[in-house]
Design an enzyme around this catalytic site. Structure first.
Site, short mmCIF file in Angstrom:
data_model
loop_
_atom_site.label_atom_id
_atom_site.label_comp_id
_atom_site.label_asym_id
_atom_site.label_seq_id
_atom_site.Cartn_x
_atom_site.Cartn_y
_atom_site.Cartn_z
NE ARG A 147 3.48 0.99 10.42
CZ ARG A 147 3.47 0.86 9.18
NH1 ARG A 147 3.09 -0.01 8.78
NH2 ARG A 147 2.54 1.26 8.45
CG ASP A 175 1.46 -1.42 6.12
OD1 ASP A 175 1.87 -0.85 5.73
OD2 ASP A 175 1.15 -2.05 5.47
CD GLU A 200 -0.19 2.21 7.56
OE1 GLU A 200 -0.09 3.32 6.46
OE2 GLU A 200 -0.26 1.43 6.94
CG HIS A 234 6.04 3.81 5.33
ND1 HIS A 234 5.90 4.12 6.75
CD2 HIS A 234 5.71 3.47 4.63
CE1 HIS A 234 4.85 3.78 6.55
NE2 HIS A 234 4.70 2.63 5.72
CG ASP A 235 3.12 4.74 4.39
OD1 ASP A 235 2.78 4.76 2.80
OD2 ASP A 235 1.81 4.99 4.81
CG ASP A 240 6.48 6.51 -1.30
OD1 ASP A 240 7.21 6.31 0.01
OD2 ASP A 240 5.68 6.01 -1.58
NE ARG A 242 8.10 4.25 1.04
CZ ARG A 242 7.93 3.38 1.62
NH1 ARG A 242 8.43 2.22 0.99
NH2 ARG A 242 6.07 3.81 1.02
#
Length: 322
Positions: A21, A23, A52, A118-119, A194, A198
């Site tokens: 994956r 980034d 991504e 996670h974003d 965030d 997480r």
């Protein structure tokens, strides 16, 4: 790359990782990725490469580069239809057709169909805080500015939110592509962007937790197990071709079919606030089908006079197979 894919340096990729994956890969020039992807495919032709990429990216998803992207364009449509209710069934059908036509079919089959990551804020919290642009106005970090998100509800979502999540995941796991779960969604975790998206995983054996209401949602967990088992049991939902069959704006019904040889799967979504009855006719079914089974209730529907009538509860769904 070679170290991780062939750690023993023996030419056998079975002891290495299965894929990558990447980034923000579009921040690196494409010629590098062409060379890198060629190396990956040489080391292991079955390795999976997903980038991504937040928008439609046909130039990146081809034989020379990546197999798939994190399919944010799809989830943005899902949020508009299921949560915000800002697009109609016919608008959803049109948008899905346009998105699928952007790529070769082999890309659509392996697109990483996620809901959150996670974003972003978690999907349960997206449902609890509707009508926000995807991945916008969902971060409570003070450095993001004063009262920007003062109305964001960062507490446990309601039971109705989790019921809607069941409908969304039923679509996710039966639609064309490769469904992906952000850890913890399956046990009811919630949170803004965030750092709340997480948080550590919820484990049954570590309960009770200090955070109020932080415990495994057994009902939601059972739903995830069920919807995953349906995809595993009926390969038509993995590799069947996709075909929209009903877009009824008046009843707020969207239905599609997955077809693989003589096998068919039909998924019907009721976005209205009341029970709706739909009619499936021979014109919308493959030749030779006389009955369909609801995989959730095990009820069998038989065609009568070339027609099959199905009732779907408010904000519900049915999954039918032959």
């Amino acid at each position: 790359t070679k170290r991780w894919m062939d750690p023993n340096n023996d030419g056998d990729p079975s002891d290495g990782i299965d894929g990558w994956r990447l980034d923000v890969p579009d921040c690196v020039k494409m010629p590098f990725w062409k060379e890198w992807s060629a190396l990956v495919k040489k080391l292991n032709p079955e390795a999976y490469i997903v980038g991504e990429l937040w928008t439609e990216s046909p130039d990146w998803l081809n034989c020379e580069l990546f197999h798939a992207q994190m399919n944010y364009p799809l989830v943005k449509l899902m949020i508009k239809f299921f949560i915000d209710k800002s697009i109609s069934p016919s608008q959803l059908e049109k948008s899905l057709n346009e998105l699928l036509s952007t790529y070769p079919m082999q890309v659509n089959f392996v697109q990483m169909n996620l809901l959150d990551s996670h974003d972003t804020d978690r999907i349960a919290s997206m449902i609890y805080n509707p009508h926000r642009e995807y991945d916008k106005r969902n971060r409570l970090n003070p450095r993001d500015g004063g009262d920007y998100n003062k109305n964001y509800k960062n507490t446990k979502p309601t039971k109705n939110c989790y019921e809607l999540l069941k409908q969304i995941t039923a679509f996710q796991f039966t639609f064309i592509g490769s469904p992906c779960i952000w850890y913890g969604d399956e046990v009811g975790m919630w949170g803004a962007d965030d750092p709340f998206d997480r948080k550590p995983m919820l484990w049954r054996e570590l309960e009770p937790y200090g955070e109020p209401d932080a415990k495994v949602d057994e009902d939601l967990s059972a739903h995830y197990e069920k919807i995953i088992s349906i995809r595993e049991k009926y390969p038509v939902f993995k590799t069947g071709l996709y075909k929209p069959i009903i877009s009824d704006d008046e009843k707020n019904i969207f239905a599609f079919e997955r077809i693989k040889g003589e096998k068919t799967g039909i998924v019907v979504m009721n976005k209205s606030g009341k029970t709706q009855k739909i009619e499936l006719t021979l014109s919308t079914l493959p030749t030779g089908i006389s009955e369909l089974k609801d995989v959730l209730t095990q009820k069998t529907y038989k065609l009568k006079n070339g027609q099959l009538d199905v009732s779907i509860k408010a904000q519900g769904y049915v999954i039918l197979v032959n």
